[in-house]
Design a protein around this motif. Sequence first.
Motif, PDB file in Angstrom:
ATOM      1  N   HIS A 101       0.812  -1.216   0.000  1.00  0.00           N
ATOM      2  CA  HIS A 101       0.000   0.000   0.000  1.00  0.00           C
ATOM      3  C   HIS A 101       0.849   1.271   0.000  1.00  0.00           C
ATOM      4  N   TYR A 102       2.143   1.153   0.323  1.00  0.00           N
ATOM      5  CA  TYR A 102       2.996   2.345   0.358  1.00  0.00           C
ATOM      6  C   TYR A 102       3.855   2.494  -0.889  1.00  0.00           C
ATOM      7  N   CYS A 103       3.684   1.626  -1.882  1.00  0.00           N
ATOM      8  CA  CYS A 103       4.603   1.606  -3.021  1.00  0.00           C
ATOM      9  C   CYS A 103       3.893   2.005  -4.310  1.00  0.00           C
ATOM     10  N   ASN A 104       4.623   2.776  -5.135  1.00  0.00           N
ATOM     11  CA  ASN A 104       4.190   3.074  -6.498  1.00  0.00           C
ATOM     12  C   ASN A 104       5.455   3.191  -7.333  1.00  0.00           C
ATOM     13  N   ARG A 105       5.743   2.181  -8.143  1.00  0.00           N
ATOM     14  CA  ARG A 105       6.971   2.177  -8.943  1.00  0.00           C
ATOM     15  C   ARG A 105       6.806   3.145 -10.111  1.00  0.00           C
ATOM     16  N   LYS A 106       7.725   4.102 -10.219  1.00  0.00           N
ATOM     17  CA  LYS A 106       7.601   5.168 -11.222  1.00  0.00           C
ATOM     18  C   LYS A 106       8.899   5.304 -12.011  1.00  0.00           C
ATOM     19  N   TYR A 107       8.767   5.792 -13.236  1.00  0.00           N
ATOM     20  CA  TYR A 107       9.903   5.949 -14.130  1.00  0.00           C
ATOM     21  C   TYR A 107      10.032   7.413 -14.527  1.00  0.00           C
ATOM     22  N   ASP A 108      11.278   7.792 -14.916  1.00  0.00           N
ATOM     23  CA  ASP A 108      11.548   9.149 -15.396  1.00  0.00           C
ATOM     24  C   ASP A 108      11.144  10.207 -14.376  1.00  0.00           C
ATOM     25  N   CYS A 109      11.460   9.948 -13.117  1.00  0.00           N
ATOM     26  CA  CYS A 109      11.165  10.908 -12.052  1.00  0.00           C
ATOM     27  C   CYS A 109      12.491  11.360 -11.435  1.00  0.00           C
ATOM     28  N   SER A 110      13.250  12.130 -12.180  1.00  0.00           N
ATOM     29  CA  SER A 110      14.614  12.464 -11.754  1.00  0.00           C
ATOM     30  C   SER A 110      14.649  13.332 -10.511  1.00  0.00           C
ATOM     31  N   ASP A 165       2.793 -10.775  11.889  1.00  0.00           N
ATOM     32  CA  ASP A 165       1.415 -11.136  12.185  1.00  0.00           C
ATOM     33  C   ASP A 165       0.592 -10.961  10.909  1.00  0.00           C
ATOM     34  N   PRO A 166      -0.011 -12.031  10.373  1.00  0.00           N
ATOM     35  CA  PRO A 166      -0.776 -11.907   9.127  1.00  0.00           C
ATOM     36  C   PRO A 166      -1.920 -10.896   9.197  1.00  0.00           C
ATOM     37  N   ASP A 167      -2.502 -10.703  10.374  1.00  0.00           N
ATOM     38  CA  ASP A 167      -3.588  -9.731  10.493  1.00  0.00           C
ATOM     39  C   ASP A 167      -3.069  -8.311  10.253  1.00  0.00           C
ATOM     40  N   VAL A 168      -1.857  -8.037  10.729  1.00  0.00           N
ATOM     41  CA  VAL A 168      -1.228  -6.745  10.441  1.00  0.00           C
ATOM     42  C   VAL A 168      -0.845  -6.687   8.962  1.00  0.00           C
ATOM     43  N   GLY A 169      -0.297  -7.777   8.458  1.00  0.00           N
ATOM     44  CA  GLY A 169       0.130  -7.815   7.064  1.00  0.00           C
ATOM     45  C   GLY A 169      -0.997  -7.570   6.088  1.00  0.00           C
ATOM     46  N   ALA A 170      -2.198  -8.027   6.419  1.00  0.00           N
ATOM     47  CA  ALA A 170      -3.342  -7.835   5.527  1.00  0.00           C
ATOM     48  C   ALA A 170      -3.672  -6.363   5.338  1.00  0.00           C
ATOM     49  N   LYS A 171      -3.272  -5.515   6.294  1.00  0.00           N
ATOM     50  CA  LYS A 171      -3.506  -4.076   6.173  1.00  0.00           C
ATOM     51  C   LYS A 171      -2.437  -3.385   5.339  1.00  0.00           C
ATOM     52  N   ILE A 172      -1.333  -4.099   5.048  1.00  0.00           N
ATOM     53  CA  ILE A 172      -0.202  -3.512   4.328  1.00  0.00           C
ATOM     54  C   ILE A 172      -0.117  -4.045   2.904  1.00  0.00           C
ATOM     55  N   TYR A 173      -0.403  -5.350   2.729  1.00  0.00           N
ATOM     56  CA  TYR A 173      -0.237  -6.012   1.431  1.00  0.00           C
ATOM     57  C   TYR A 173      -1.604  -6.472   0.907  1.00  0.00           C
ATOM     58  N   PHE A 183      -1.483   3.995  -2.492  1.00  0.00           N
ATOM     59  CA  PHE A 183      -2.779   3.806  -1.833  1.00  0.00           C
ATOM     60  C   PHE A 183      -2.827   4.584  -0.525  1.00  0.00           C
ATOM     61  N   TYR A 184      -1.789   4.443   0.289  1.00  0.00           N
ATOM     62  CA  TYR A 184      -1.778   5.152   1.564  1.00  0.00           C
ATOM     63  C   TYR A 184      -1.814   6.668   1.348  1.00  0.00           C
ATOM     64  N   LEU A 206      -3.076   8.383  -1.186  1.00  0.00           N
ATOM     65  CA  LEU A 206      -4.379   8.823  -1.668  1.00  0.00           C
ATOM     66  C   LEU A 206      -5.459   8.687  -0.609  1.00  0.00           C
ATOM     67  N   MET A 207      -5.259   7.773   0.342  1.00  0.00           N
ATOM     68  CA  MET A 207      -6.256   7.557   1.398  1.00  0.00           C
ATOM     69  C   MET A 207      -5.996   8.414   2.638  1.00  0.00           C
ATOM     70  N   GLY A 208      -4.945   9.227   2.608  1.00  0.00           N
ATOM     71  CA  GLY A 208      -4.680  10.137   3.725  1.00  0.00           C
ATOM     72  C   GLY A 208      -4.005   9.510   4.918  1.00  0.00           C
ATOM     73  N   GLN A 209      -3.343   8.361   4.725  1.00  0.00           N
ATOM     74  CA  GLN A 209      -2.608   7.728   5.821  1.00  0.00           C
ATOM     75  C   GLN A 209      -1.500   8.660   6.308  1.00  0.00           C
ATOM     76  N   ALA A 210      -1.408   8.871   7.604  1.00  0.00           N
ATOM     77  CA  ALA A 210      -0.402   9.770   8.171  1.00  0.00           C
ATOM     78  C   ALA A 210       0.975   9.118   8.164  1.00  0.00           C
ATOM     79  N   SER A 211       1.993   9.936   7.925  1.00  0.00           N
ATOM     80  CA  SER A 211       3.381   9.517   8.115  1.00  0.00           C
ATOM     81  C   SER A 211       3.783   9.843   9.554  1.00  0.00           C
ATOM     82  N   PRO A 212       4.774   9.137  10.105  1.00  0.00           N
ATOM     83  CA  PRO A 212       5.191   9.437  11.484  1.00  0.00           C
ATOM     84  C   PRO A 212       5.959  10.745  11.554  1.00  0.00           C
TER      85      PRO A 212
END
Length: 505
Positions: free
Chosen positions: A71-80, A177-185, A266-267, A269-275
Amino acid sequence: MDLPVINSSSEGAAGGGCDSHSCGSTDDQLNHLPEHIRAKVHNHPCYSEQAHHYFARMHVAVAPACNIQCHYCNRKYDCSNESRPGVVSEVLTPEQAVKKVMAVAANIPQMTVLGIAGPGDPLANPERTFATFRELSEKAPDIKLCVSTNGLALPDSVEELSKHNIDHVTITINCVDPDVGAKIYPWIFWNNKRIMGREGAAILIEQQQKGLEMLTARGILVKVNSVMIPGVNDEHLAEVSRVVKSKGAFLHNVMPLIAEPEHGTFYGLMGQASPTAEELQKLQDACSGDMNMMRHCRQCRADAVGLLGEDRGQEFTMDKIEDMEIDYPAAMVKRAEVHAQIARELEVKEQDRVFQAQAKAALVALRGESGAPLARPVLMAISTKGGGVINEHFGHAHEFLVYEASPAGVRFIGHRKTTPYCEGGSSCGDGETALDETLRVLKGCEVVLSAKIGFEPWAPLEAAGIQPNGEHAMEPIEEAIAAVYEEMRAAGKLDEAPMQQQKVA
């Protein structure tokens, strides 16, 4: 000698956060490790906090495909102009990658490490990844080879990894913990099927732990990366640290989530806070009670080149490399000379560090016996271009390194990125917006040390409770911090609470 470290918060101290052998400080990050491990990491900028001031690394982007979705990844190209994992300007063939590595190594003799980290997962692209490693092992034997992986395909690749000059592997483990993982992957691609949610997370976790055990059984060093996601896995990461240490990982890197909406994750666009920086430090201190903690990670692009904190990738695009004439045997001789010179410099610094540590330990013990209160710790920010010295103008800094000074010594806390306040000239009065950002970034710091600080930011810094200091230009970072801390002690500034820092809009 291991020294106790006074945490910057009473809660951290009471909670057993940073112990004497695991807080990832400059003084003790590697000293407790066995000699054979220290020999492998002493010049690895991604594994040694001290080495990252002197040695460079590079990544080659030969692995476009990935076998999981985060949910935290977006692979992008030509973003120097964008610096974060998964971003590249060009994907290379193995042949192009080898040519680029040899060009960079010939032109940047401080470069010691070549890593493959994406933009997808290297082990989801095994043919391209191992073709690159095989050729580099033959043509550039003086370069350390590393790979970073999510771990899903790791067990099937361990045998091949052990055949090459690869003695460092990084696994991104965000949960056990798979329950935590389900929220990430949201899904993984496994045995030619897309497996969703908790079931997919459980398979990923099992593969990660199995791969970790297999690597350490073969003597391959393992660093574990974890992304701190507030409200998702932040309270769980201390358990992750405990588990991976028990299975042989020697270094844990807890990184902050990058979730700006413009990155398209995803995070984001959904407004997930960074620490916040304070939340990240608190968690790193909590995890460091279980294992050695890495704090100098820059969350590099998948095609990064140069010292950590800089990126010289645009100097080595394939069109420019085509015009370069590379005499690699001659370059190896030059590289050996440069590395030997750095090693001598670091040896002298280490001898001085041991002497200073012993003196500080004696002083702490003496004050403790006398019943005199120990001075409080102070956070200081540094602008530097590398080399372990204060050598960058305040207004030109893209990031600040943050250190904690205390009676026990100086320890590295982390880095904080910002937008440069001034891109040139002696006066930067049009940089108020960038200055506001920098003031927010430096929250909690009482001093900022730079090679030079112009007159415009001086008053706003002081008003924000941050003392600007340009009197230690070109001095070693830790020596300058210790000197300023002693000046504060002598002036009685450590006997009083720090100035309440004003909020910046």
